[in-house]
Enzyme design. Structure first.
Site, mmCIF file in Angstrom:
data_model
loop_
_atom_site.group_PDB
_atom_site.id
_atom_site.type_symbol
_atom_site.label_atom_id
_atom_site.label_comp_id
_atom_site.label_asym_id
_atom_site.label_seq_id
_atom_site.Cartn_x
_atom_site.Cartn_y
_atom_site.Cartn_z
ATOM 1 C CD GLU A 102 39.873 35.997 30.092
ATOM 2 O OE1 GLU A 102 40.643 36.931 30.421
ATOM 3 O OE2 GLU A 102 39.803 35.468 29.082
ATOM 4 C CG ASP A 107 48.831 38.219 27.259
ATOM 5 O OD1 ASP A 107 49.326 39.249 27.384
ATOM 6 O OD2 ASP A 107 47.521 38.007 27.031
ATOM 7 C CB THR A 167 44.919 41.152 30.580
ATOM 8 O OG1 THR A 167 45.712 40.885 29.468
ATOM 9 C CG2 THR A 167 43.586 40.645 30.614
#
Length: 182
Positions: A19, A37, A42
């Protein structure tokens, strides 16, 4: 199993590597960006997303643990952007406040709690039910982190469901490698 403290720490390092390109998963509490995305921001140790609901759940949990925290004021905006990639009501102020919250041990605990509740514990529990050993339990954990456990065709539960039509897990007398390949 993967829930052994040492193995869990290794699992967190591997997820952090994928990640965040770092084995230092504890440094990721402060991480936040829009990676383009379609899931909005995120953030954090597991990649909580503003567009998928898990970031909203996290901030609600943090607010339950510590009312009036620096992120509580964003709850209406997080509810509004859920299901979209919008930053409406969030923006730079939110990302700065996220970094501030990341220094708070209560927020770190909230991230750990939500990681375990939504991702880690369900993956390990299902892996053990299916008779999988530690590394295979990690495959479940990685799949649930990457795909979620919703109802769409690419969710963890539906990947597992399709695999079960092709091979039996060890708990049903199957071979672990054959099952994981399926």
């Amino acid at each position: 199993g993967l829930d052994d403290a040492h193995k869990k720490d290794i699992a967190m390092q591997i997820v952090s590597s994928a990640e965040n390109s770092s084995l230092d998963w504890k440094a990721q509490y402060k991480y936040i960006e829009d990676i383009g995305d379609g899931r909005g921001y995120t953030a954090g140790i597991i990649g909580f997303c503003s567009g998928t609901g898990d970031m909203l759940d996290l901030v609600e949990h943090y607010t339950d643990l510590k009312p009036g925290n620096v992120l509580a004021k964003y709850l209406p905006a997080l509810r509004k952007v859920n299901g979209t990639d919008s930053h409406s009501g969030l923006g730079t102020a939110f990302t700065k406040d996220w970094a501030t919250a990341a220094k708070d041990g209560v927020f770190q605990q909230a991230q750990n709690d939500e990681r375990d509740r939504v991702y880690f514990n369900p993956a390990v529990r299902q892996g053990k039910t299916d008779g999988l050993r530690g590394l295979a339990q990690f495959a479940y954990y990685d799949a649930i982190v990457m795909h979620g456990d919703g109802t769409d065709s690419t969710s963890f539960r539906n990947i597992r469901k399709r695999a079960l039509t092709k091979a039996k897990p060890p708990a049903q007398g199957g071979d672990e490698t054959t099952y994981l390949n399926a």
